[in-house]
Design a protein around this motif. Structure first.
Motif, short mmCIF file in Angstrom:
data_model
loop_
_atom_site.label_atom_id
_atom_site.label_comp_id
_atom_site.label_asym_id
_atom_site.label_seq_id
_atom_site.Cartn_x
_atom_site.Cartn_y
_atom_site.Cartn_z
N HIS A 87 0.80 -1.22 0.00
CA HIS A 87 0.00 0.00 0.00
C HIS A 87 0.84 1.28 0.00
O HIS A 87 0.58 2.19 -0.81
CB HIS A 87 -0.99 -0.02 1.16
CG HIS A 87 -2.10 -1.00 0.97
ND1 HIS A 87 -3.04 -1.28 1.93
CD2 HIS A 87 -2.43 -1.79 -0.09
CE1 HIS A 87 -3.89 -2.18 1.48
NE2 HIS A 87 -3.53 -2.50 0.26
N PRO A 88 1.86 1.39 0.86
CA PRO A 88 2.69 2.61 0.75
C PRO A 88 3.41 2.72 -0.59
O PRO A 88 3.56 3.83 -1.13
CB PRO A 88 3.70 2.45 1.91
CG PRO A 88 3.04 1.53 2.87
CD PRO A 88 2.24 0.58 2.02
N PHE A 89 3.85 1.58 -1.14
CA PHE A 89 4.54 1.64 -2.42
C PHE A 89 3.62 2.20 -3.51
O PHE A 89 4.01 3.06 -4.30
CB PHE A 89 5.07 0.26 -2.83
CG PHE A 89 5.98 0.30 -4.01
CD1 PHE A 89 7.34 0.49 -3.85
CD2 PHE A 89 5.49 0.18 -5.30
CE1 PHE A 89 8.19 0.56 -4.94
CE2 PHE A 89 6.32 0.25 -6.41
CZ PHE A 89 7.68 0.44 -6.23
N HIS A 136 3.02 -0.49 -11.36
CA HIS A 136 2.20 -1.46 -12.08
C HIS A 136 2.68 -2.89 -11.84
O HIS A 136 1.87 -3.82 -11.73
CB HIS A 136 2.19 -1.13 -13.58
CG HIS A 136 1.17 -0.11 -13.94
ND1 HIS A 136 1.27 1.21 -13.56
CD2 HIS A 136 0.00 -0.21 -14.64
CE1 HIS A 136 0.20 1.88 -14.01
NE2 HIS A 136 -0.57 1.04 -14.65
N ALA A 137 3.99 -3.07 -11.73
CA ALA A 137 4.50 -4.41 -11.45
C ALA A 137 4.05 -4.90 -10.08
O ALA A 137 3.60 -6.05 -9.92
CB ALA A 137 6.03 -4.41 -11.54
N VAL A 138 4.14 -4.02 -9.08
CA VAL A 138 3.72 -4.38 -7.73
C VAL A 138 2.21 -4.64 -7.69
O VAL A 138 1.74 -5.59 -7.06
CB VAL A 138 4.12 -3.27 -6.74
CG1 VAL A 138 3.46 -3.48 -5.38
CG2 VAL A 138 5.64 -3.23 -6.59
N ALA A 139 1.45 -3.80 -8.36
CA ALA A 139 0.00 -3.97 -8.38
C ALA A 139 -0.39 -5.27 -9.07
O ALA A 139 -1.31 -5.98 -8.63
CB ALA A 139 -0.67 -2.78 -9.06
N ARG A 140 0.28 -5.61 -10.17
CA ARG A 140 -0.04 -6.86 -10.86
C ARG A 140 0.20 -8.06 -9.95
O ARG A 140 -0.61 -9.00 -9.92
CB ARG A 140 0.78 -6.98 -12.14
CG ARG A 140 0.17 -6.26 -13.34
CD ARG A 140 0.85 -6.66 -14.64
NE ARG A 140 2.24 -6.21 -14.70
CZ ARG A 140 2.62 -5.02 -15.14
NH1 ARG A 140 1.70 -4.15 -15.57
NH2 ARG A 140 3.89 -4.68 -15.15
N THR A 141 1.28 -8.03 -9.20
CA THR A 141 1.53 -9.13 -8.26
C THR A 141 0.44 -9.18 -7.20
O THR A 141 -0.08 -10.26 -6.86
CB THR A 141 2.90 -8.94 -7.58
OG1 THR A 141 3.92 -8.89 -8.57
CG2 THR A 141 3.20 -10.09 -6.62
N PHE A 142 0.09 -8.02 -6.66
CA PHE A 142 -0.91 -7.96 -5.59
C PHE A 142 -2.27 -8.45 -6.06
O PHE A 142 -2.99 -9.13 -5.32
CB PHE A 142 -1.01 -6.51 -5.09
CG PHE A 142 -1.90 -6.34 -3.89
CD1 PHE A 142 -1.50 -6.75 -2.64
CD2 PHE A 142 -3.15 -5.76 -4.02
CE1 PHE A 142 -2.31 -6.59 -1.53
CE2 PHE A 142 -3.98 -5.59 -2.92
CZ PHE A 142 -3.55 -6.01 -1.66
N PHE A 143 -2.62 -8.14 -7.30
CA PHE A 143 -3.94 -8.51 -7.82
C PHE A 143 -3.95 -9.84 -8.57
O PHE A 143 -4.92 -10.14 -9.27
CB PHE A 143 -4.49 -7.39 -8.71
CG PHE A 143 -4.90 -6.16 -7.95
CD1 PHE A 143 -5.93 -6.21 -7.03
CD2 PHE A 143 -4.24 -4.95 -8.13
CE1 PHE A 143 -6.32 -5.08 -6.31
CE2 PHE A 143 -4.60 -3.82 -7.42
CZ PHE A 143 -5.64 -3.89 -6.50
N THR A 144 -2.87 -10.61 -8.42
CA THR A 144 -2.87 -11.95 -9.02
C THR A 144 -2.51 -13.01 -7.98
O THR A 144 -1.93 -14.03 -8.30
CB THR A 144 -1.89 -12.04 -10.20
OG1 THR A 144 -0.59 -11.58 -9.78
CG2 THR A 144 -2.36 -11.21 -11.38
N LEU A 145 -2.85 -12.74 -6.73
CA LEU A 145 -2.60 -13.71 -5.68
C LEU A 145 -3.38 -15.00 -5.93
O LEU A 145 -4.50 -14.98 -6.43
CB LEU A 145 -3.01 -13.14 -4.32
CG LEU A 145 -2.06 -12.15 -3.63
CD1 LEU A 145 -2.71 -11.64 -2.36
CD2 LEU A 145 -0.74 -12.82 -3.32
#
Length: 641
Positions: free
Chosen positions: A209-211, A222-231
């Motif tokens: 979230h802070p990132f 976008h890379a971090v978000a993609r990982t977070f939303f593909t758990l």
């Protein structure tokens, strides 16, 4: 035994694995054996014997104790084999409960209990029990009951697998160290670069979230978000089977589908009403959402002129920039006032003052992890119960925020004990994390204050499911009050957070309430429509619902639903967060905004809403407190303001 003579449950030492296994064995296997014996004794009673209802209560005290320990340890214990053992025990308990609610002999004994002489509580417990039997299919033929047993056990197994996959599917994104530009100094210090000059960003909330809020590197965001939303991609197949199993359960019992079966025992009443509620709130929030999203898009285009819409990887970042630039709220500067240790102490002091409670630290109390703190809770000198605060992320731990039971309070028999499980930072906190702590602590207060009923059915957070969030959402208001925050939100020099800053923080928070409501209705639509329609391609339907309800675009190739843990517990009823918020706003309207600690209203709220537990319908509890039925006027004023 008197309430004063009761003592909290004795736990093993943190590193005593044999002791934890023994506790699990005692509470699960031992509790199950006791419950079986009580069920046998209940069957042996003559029809019409009023003792059947007390036996039923005794049985569910044992089951409650067993379920609580299994559920908690499966989610928080650091030792994976013990978590697995707790999950296995939990499955055995589910099998017993399923068989019990399909047991015609037990049903007959309860159905024959004379209601003459029962108090209101006894009549309510009896009516609820008979309803649960019928909803389980006790009055169906043997073949149907056998199939319902199979379905219930399979649904429990799938829900547990779904949750485990999320918990164990934590992932890492490695980004260039330069992507930390914009992040707070303590965050940067906690993320050292490896030999290749890259840093690891985990899917834990205090990392992701802070990132997403502060990193100036759009590609890395976008890379971090993609990982977070593909758990947990393996959950797609788990969910499809889970939806099918729940649907067959519901239709076998004569309901059109799972949402109708589930809604029957909630305030909302029917599955169709869920869809209507979702669409109504989404429509009410549309104008405010469009207005605020347009502001974000305009700001984002100053950096990226080619953008056509704001997506989920950019929304936090540009929301933060708008708040900083237009509302003069710098979240990093705000963090300087929220040191974790001071926040935790402030949370106890605020809730203690509000509800007339005293917290006594128990530093030598054994727990499952050294970071867990323990406090005994007293009211007017009498010990009410015990709370455990397990607040930081670690491998293998439940990765959201929730309150778990350890012991359900029963008058004269056992003290309530609850566990606050969160994943907040150990140093500086974002204000949103402070709000989360207040929210979840509301559940903890509900659990402890409602732990003095003779009937375990009424103990703790035992109201209709779509009301349980209302007390917690209302307690969030104390985390937004400048006078309240000034009592614990101070910088290292001891200077309290300025009231003018809090006012700007609130204005900045209000800025996004339209798209917050739309986002919540997207989640609610996923929860409801996935269960109602059971689409063959969950990803495709997710994309359609995102376009219809969500304020921000999803990232191509992601699958939010596989990591959406509430599909397991809340099933089709995620709408309850917004439903409860409507009620929470009305509850809060009874308090004096200039004196949130006014004792008359706080005490009345404590005693009529929280301490009542499940002893009345939620609508009646609210009416007892407000002096009238609840309505949506305060909510609409907030949404339109």
């Amino acid at each position: 035994m008197t309430q004063d003579a009761l003592a909290p449950l004795a736990l093993p030492a943190v590193d005593d694995r044999d002791g934890w296994r023994a506790l699990l064995e005692t509470r699960s296997t031992g509790g199950l054996e006791a419950a079986r014996a009580l069920a046998d004794g209940l069957r042996a009673l003559e029809p019409g014997d009023p003792a059947a209802l007390q036996r039923w209560n005794d049985l569910f005290v044992e089951l409650s104790n067993a379920f609580a320990v299994c559920s908690l340890l499966a989610q928080v214990h650091p030792h994976a084999p013990l978590r697995e053992a707790a999950e296995a025990s939990e499955q055995e308990l589910h099998r017993f409960r399923t068989a019990l609610l399909l047991d015609a002999s037990v049903f007959e004994r309860l159905a024959a209990v004379p209601t003459e002489g029962l108090d209101d509580g006894g009549r309510r417990v009896l009516a609820d029990a008979l309803r649960d039997f019928r909803r389980s299919g006790v009055d169906r033929d043997e073949t149907t009951r056998a199939r319902l047993t199979e379905l219930s056990e399979r649904a429990s197994d799938l829900a547990q697998t779904f949750s485990r996959n999320i918990r164990d599917g934590a992932a890492v994104t490695r980004v260039p160290a330069a992507a930390l530009t914009g992040l707070p100094a303590d965050y940067v210090a906690a993320h050292p670069a490896d030999a290749e000059g890259r840093v690891a960003i985990t899917t834990d909330y205090p990392d992701t979230h802070p990132f997403l809020a502060f990193s100036t590197d759009r590609e890395a965001r976008h890379a971090v978000a993609r990982t977070f939303f593909t758990l947990a991609p393996n959950n797609d197949v788990v969910l499809r089977e889970l939806f099918d199993v729940r649907h067959e359960q519901a239709t076998t019992l004569g309901f059109p589908g799972w949402p109708d079966l589930d809604a029957e025992v909630k305030m909302i009443g029917t599955g169709e009403a869920i869809g209507e509620f979702v669409d109504r709130i989404a429509a009410d929030a549309l104008a405010a959402s469009d207005r605020d999203v347009a502001v974000l898009l305009e700001r984002a285009r100053r950096d990226h002129p080619e953008l056509e819409q704001v997506d989920v990887a950019d929304s936090r970042h540009y929301g933060e920039l708008v708040r900083r630039e237009q509302y003069d709220v710098d979240a990093q500067a705000v963090r300087e006032y929220f040191d974790f240790t001071r926040v935790r102490q402030g949370l106890l002091e605020v809730t203690g003052r509000l509800f007339g409670l005293t917290y006594t630290a128990v530093p030598d109390a054994p727990t499952w992890h050294e970071e867990v703190s323990v406090h005994d809770v007293s009211l007017d000198g009498q010990l009410l119960g015990r709370v455990y605060l397990d607040l930081h992320p670690r491998p293998g731990k439940y990765n959201h925020a929730a309150q778990f039971d350890l012991v359900s309070g029963v008058a004269g028999r056992q003290l309530p004990e609850g566990v606050l499980v969160c994943n907040v930072g150990r140093g500086r906190m974002e204000h949103s994390e402070v709000v989360t702590l207040f929210h979840e602590f509301g559940h903890l207060m509900h659990h402890v204050l409602a732990g003095r009923h003779p009937w375990v059915r009424f103990s703790g957070v035992a109201t209709e499911w779509d009301f349980v969030e209302a007390p917690s959402q209302m307690l969030e208001e104390w985390a937004w009050d400048a006078d309240v925050l000034a009592t614990f939100a101070t910088d290292d020099a001891g200077t309290p957070i300025p009231a003018a800053l809090v006012e700007r923080m609130r204005a900045a928070e209000e800025f996004g309430k339209g798209y917050y409501a739309r986002t919540q209705m997207f989640y609610a639509a996923v929860s409801y429509q996935f269960h109602r329609d059971r689409p063959a391609d969950l990803g495709a339907r997710l994309h359609e619902l995102s376009q219809q309800y969500a304020a921000f675009a999803a990232l191509p190739g992601t699958h939010f639903h596989t990591g959406f843990g509430h599909l397991g517990g809340y099933t089709s009823a995620y709408y309850t967060y917004m439903w409860s918020l409507v009620i929470a706003k009305d509850l809060f309207s009874a308090f004096d905004a200039d004196d949130l600690f006014a004792p008359d209203v706080a005490t009345r709220y404590r005693d009529t809403v929280l301490a009542a537990g499940g002893s009345k319908d939620a609508a009646d509890l609210v009416a007892d407190f407000l002096g009238r039925p609840y309505d949506a006027r305060a909510f609409r004023a907030w949404l339109e303001g």
